[in-house]
Scaffold this motif. Structure first.
Motif, PDB file in Angstrom:
ATOM      1  N   GLN A 129     -10.283   5.083   6.650  1.00 60.07           N
ATOM      2  CA  GLN A 129     -11.261   5.976   6.032  1.00 60.07           C
ATOM      3  C   GLN A 129     -10.594   6.884   5.013  1.00 60.07           C
ATOM      4  O   GLN A 129     -11.140   7.119   3.941  1.00 60.07           O
ATOM      5  N   THR A 130      -9.417   7.402   5.353  1.00 55.74           N
ATOM      6  CA  THR A 130      -8.710   8.317   4.466  1.00 55.74           C
ATOM      7  C   THR A 130      -7.230   7.955   4.440  1.00 55.74           C
ATOM      8  O   THR A 130      -6.637   7.710   5.483  1.00 55.74           O
ATOM      9  N   CYS A 131      -6.688   7.926   3.242  1.00 50.11           N
ATOM     10  CA  CYS A 131      -5.255   7.691   3.052  1.00 50.11           C
ATOM     11  C   CYS A 131      -4.852   8.490   1.825  1.00 50.11           C
ATOM     12  O   CYS A 131      -5.036   8.048   0.701  1.00 50.11           O
ATOM     13  N   ASP A 132      -4.347   9.706   2.078  1.00 54.38           N
ATOM     14  CA  ASP A 132      -4.023  10.609   0.977  1.00 54.38           C
ATOM     15  C   ASP A 132      -2.548  10.977   0.993  1.00 54.38           C
ATOM     16  O   ASP A 132      -1.954  11.129   2.058  1.00 54.38           O
ATOM     17  N   GLY A 133      -2.008  11.138  -0.198  1.00 58.99           N
ATOM     18  CA  GLY A 133      -0.638  11.603  -0.357  1.00 58.99           C
ATOM     19  C   GLY A 133      -0.264  11.566  -1.821  1.00 58.99           C
ATOM     20  O   GLY A 133      -0.717  10.680  -2.556  1.00 58.99           O
ATOM     21  N   GLU A 134       0.549  12.523  -2.243  1.00 59.35           N
ATOM     22  CA  GLU A 134       0.957  12.580  -3.637  1.00 59.35           C
ATOM     23  C   GLU A 134       1.792  11.350  -3.978  1.00 59.35           C
ATOM     24  O   GLU A 134       2.775  11.041  -3.303  1.00 59.35           O
ATOM     25  N   GLY A 135       1.371  10.628  -5.003  1.00 62.17           N
ATOM     26  CA  GLY A 135       2.072   9.421  -5.427  1.00 62.17           C
ATOM     27  C   GLY A 135       1.810   8.218  -4.537  1.00 62.17           C
ATOM     28  O   GLY A 135       2.471   7.199  -4.665  1.00 62.17           O
ATOM     29  N   LEU A 136       0.844   8.324  -3.630  1.00 60.62           N
ATOM     30  CA  LEU A 136       0.522   7.245  -2.693  1.00 60.62           C
ATOM     31  C   LEU A 136      -0.685   6.475  -3.182  1.00 60.62           C
ATOM     32  O   LEU A 136      -1.750   7.059  -3.419  1.00 60.62           O
ATOM     33  N   ASP A 137      -0.522   5.180  -3.345  1.00 58.37           N
ATOM     34  CA  ASP A 137      -1.645   4.310  -3.666  1.00 58.37           C
ATOM     35  C   ASP A 137      -2.415   4.089  -2.365  1.00 58.37           C
ATOM     36  O   ASP A 137      -1.840   3.591  -1.397  1.00 58.37           O
ATOM     37  N   PRO A 138      -3.698   4.470  -2.301  1.00 59.34           N
ATOM     38  CA  PRO A 138      -4.458   4.319  -1.054  1.00 59.34           C
ATOM     39  C   PRO A 138      -4.446   2.889  -0.495  1.00 59.34           C
ATOM     40  O   PRO A 138      -4.546   2.692   0.709  1.00 59.34           O
ATOM     41  N   ALA A 139      -4.287   1.901  -1.358  1.00 63.18           N
ATOM     42  CA  ALA A 139      -4.227   0.512  -0.886  1.00 63.18           C
ATOM     43  C   ALA A 139      -2.995   0.265  -0.026  1.00 63.18           C
ATOM     44  O   ALA A 139      -2.977  -0.648   0.802  1.00 63.18           O
ATOM     45  N   THR A 140      -1.968   1.088  -0.189  1.00 66.80           N
ATOM     46  CA  THR A 140      -0.748   0.941   0.604  1.00 66.80           C
ATOM     47  C   THR A 140      -1.047   1.045   2.086  1.00 66.80           C
ATOM     48  O   THR A 140      -0.495   0.306   2.896  1.00 66.80           O
ATOM     49  N   CYS A 141      -1.928   1.972   2.456  1.00 68.57           N
ATOM     50  CA  CYS A 141      -2.253   2.166   3.869  1.00 68.57           C
ATOM     51  C   CYS A 141      -2.907   0.926   4.478  1.00 68.57           C
ATOM     52  O   CYS A 141      -2.737   0.656   5.664  1.00 68.57           O
ATOM     53  N   THR A 142      -3.632   0.180   3.684  1.00 68.51           N
ATOM     54  CA  THR A 142      -4.243  -1.049   4.169  1.00 68.51           C
ATOM     55  C   THR A 142      -3.276  -2.219   4.060  1.00 68.51           C
ATOM     56  O   THR A 142      -3.090  -2.966   5.018  1.00 68.51           O
ATOM     57  N   ASP A 143      -2.645  -2.359   2.909  1.00 66.09           N
ATOM     58  CA  ASP A 143      -1.775  -3.512   2.652  1.00 66.09           C
ATOM     59  C   ASP A 143      -0.523  -3.534   3.513  1.00 66.09           C
ATOM     60  O   ASP A 143      -0.021  -4.601   3.849  1.00 66.09           O
ATOM     61  N   GLU A 144       0.004  -2.364   3.848  1.00 66.97           N
ATOM     62  CA  GLU A 144       1.261  -2.306   4.586  1.00 66.97           C
ATOM     63  C   GLU A 144       1.095  -1.875   6.034  1.00 66.97           C
ATOM     64  O   GLU A 144       2.055  -1.517   6.707  1.00 66.97           O
ATOM     65  N   LEU A 145      -0.131  -1.940   6.545  1.00 67.57           N
ATOM     66  CA  LEU A 145      -0.412  -1.546   7.918  1.00 67.57           C
ATOM     67  C   LEU A 145       0.088  -2.614   8.891  1.00 67.57           C
ATOM     68  O   LEU A 145      -0.243  -3.787   8.772  1.00 67.57           O
ATOM     69  N   ASP A 146       0.900  -2.183   9.841  1.00 64.61           N
ATOM     70  CA  ASP A 146       1.462  -3.069  10.865  1.00 64.61           C
ATOM     71  C   ASP A 146       1.058  -2.518  12.221  1.00 64.61           C
ATOM     72  O   ASP A 146       1.488  -1.425  12.601  1.00 64.61           O
ATOM     73  N   LEU A 147       0.217  -3.249  12.938  1.00 63.09           N
ATOM     74  CA  LEU A 147      -0.311  -2.790  14.217  1.00 63.09           C
ATOM     75  C   LEU A 147       0.390  -3.487  15.370  1.00 63.09           C
ATOM     76  O   LEU A 147       0.687  -4.676  15.296  1.00 63.09           O
ATOM     77  N   SER A 148       0.624  -2.734  16.439  1.00 60.35           N
ATOM     78  CA  SER A 148       1.237  -3.320  17.641  1.00 60.35           C
ATOM     79  C   SER A 148       0.780  -2.525  18.853  1.00 60.35           C
ATOM     80  O   SER A 148       0.114  -1.503  18.733  1.00 60.35           O
ATOM     81  N   THR A 149       1.166  -3.012  20.033  1.00 57.33           N
ATOM     82  CA  THR A 149       0.804  -2.337  21.273  1.00 57.33           C
ATOM     83  C   THR A 149       1.903  -2.494  22.309  1.00 57.33           C
ATOM     84  O   THR A 149       2.606  -3.516  22.314  1.00 57.33           O
ATOM     85  N   ARG A 150       2.051  -1.503  23.135  1.00 57.06           N
ATOM     86  CA  ARG A 150       2.906  -1.571  24.319  1.00 57.06           C
ATOM     87  C   ARG A 150       2.047  -1.542  25.574  1.00 57.06           C
ATOM     88  O   ARG A 150       2.544  -1.726  26.673  1.00 57.06           O
ATOM     89  N   ALA A 151       0.764  -1.282  25.388  1.00 58.24           N
ATOM     90  CA  ALA A 151      -0.172  -1.206  26.497  1.00 58.24           C
ATOM     91  C   ALA A 151      -0.745  -2.603  26.772  1.00 58.24           C
ATOM     92  O   ALA A 151      -0.515  -3.546  26.006  1.00 58.24           O
ATOM     93  N   ASP A 152      -1.492  -2.711  27.845  1.00 54.07           N
ATOM     94  CA  ASP A 152      -2.168  -3.976  28.166  1.00 54.07           C
ATOM     95  C   ASP A 152      -3.488  -4.087  27.419  1.00 54.07           C
ATOM     96  O   ASP A 152      -4.421  -4.726  27.893  1.00 54.07           O
ATOM     97  N   ILE A 153      -3.564  -3.472  26.271  1.00 55.46           N
ATOM     98  CA  ILE A 153      -4.762  -3.453  25.448  1.00 55.46           C
ATOM     99  C   ILE A 153      -4.391  -4.051  24.088  1.00 55.46           C
ATOM    100  O   ILE A 153      -3.426  -3.621  23.459  1.00 55.46           O
ATOM    101  N   GLU A 154      -5.159  -5.034  23.670  1.00 51.19           N
ATOM    102  CA  GLU A 154      -4.879  -5.691  22.376  1.00 51.19           C
ATOM    103  C   GLU A 154      -5.271  -4.765  21.229  1.00 51.19           C
ATOM    104  O   GLU A 154      -6.273  -4.060  21.292  1.00 51.19           O
ATOM    105  N   VAL A 155      -4.447  -4.764  20.191  1.00 51.24           N
ATOM    106  CA  VAL A 155      -4.733  -3.994  18.981  1.00 51.24           C
ATOM    107  C   VAL A 155      -4.903  -4.976  17.835  1.00 51.24           C
ATOM    108  O   VAL A 155      -4.019  -5.806  17.592  1.00 51.24           O
ATOM    109  N   LEU A 156      -6.022  -4.876  17.151  1.00 51.97           N
ATOM    110  CA  LEU A 156      -6.350  -5.783  16.045  1.00 51.97           C
ATOM    111  C   LEU A 156      -6.580  -4.986  14.778  1.00 51.97           C
ATOM    112  O   LEU A 156      -6.900  -3.802  14.835  1.00 51.97           O
ATOM    113  N   GLY A 157      -6.488  -5.658  13.655  1.00 52.79           N
ATOM    114  CA  GLY A 157      -6.785  -4.949  12.405  1.00 52.79           C
ATOM    115  C   GLY A 157      -6.917  -5.872  11.248  1.00 52.79           C
ATOM    116  O   GLY A 157      -6.688  -7.021  11.268  1.00 52.79           O
TER     117      GLY A 157
END
Length: 157
Positions: A129-157
């Motif tokens: 929903q929001t990805c703000d930062g000086e000099g940050l391309d908002p697409a970076t938050c989507t393009d470089e997102l790496d999801l993982s889990t240590r719990a017994d719950i699956e994380v998807l994206g």
């Protein structure tokens, strides 16, 4: 020194084998060019579901976030869908990970009221929903997102 003809094939085979072994060892020692020449295409904004702990009438979800983009993220808000172990949408919510300084891990906790941790089967990061930062391309938050889990719950994206 005289080498008999009966030993020549064996000696030749030994020399060839030793040569090939040396080549194989040299190849094993050579750097992996895909890894060493990586120019930052690997995911750099890591979000890990670290744990899910039951509280009185709620479930506490703990996330570890590491910003490897090289640019400070002033605000990151994830649109998140919580699904039951049966795959039914329990709720759609926003998780505000707040500021994520470059190259520094941060832990964020969210107490989700009315949620039984044992019935939570998946966490879907539906979007950013929001990805703000000086000099940050908002697409970076989507393009470089790496999801993982240590719990017994699956994380998807």
């Amino acid at each position: 020194m005289r080498i008999s003809r009966h030993r020549t094939p064996w000696l030749a085979a030994a020399v060839i084998s030793a040569s090939l072994t040396g080549v194989a060892l040299a190849q094993d020692a050579a750097p992996d060019t895909e890894t060493d020449t990586d120019t930052g295409t690997a995911p750099a904004l890591k979000v890990e579901l670290n744990s899910a702990s039951p509280l009185d009438g709620a479930c506490r979800l703990t996330f570890m976030a590491t910003n490897g983009t090289g640019v400070d993220v002033d605000k990151l808000v994830l649109e998140t869908v919580l699904l039951t172990t049966d795959g039914v949408v329990d709720r759609l919510t926003l998780f505000d990970l707040q500021a994520l300084p470059a190259n520094r891990p941060r832990v964020r906790q969210f107490d989700v009221s009315g949620l039984d941790c044992g019935s939570l089967g998946q966490v879907l990061i539906n979007g950013i929903q929001t990805c703000d930062g000086e000099g940050l391309d908002p697409a970076t938050c989507t393009d470089e997102l790496d999801l993982s889990t240590r719990a017994d719950i699956e994380v998807l994206g």
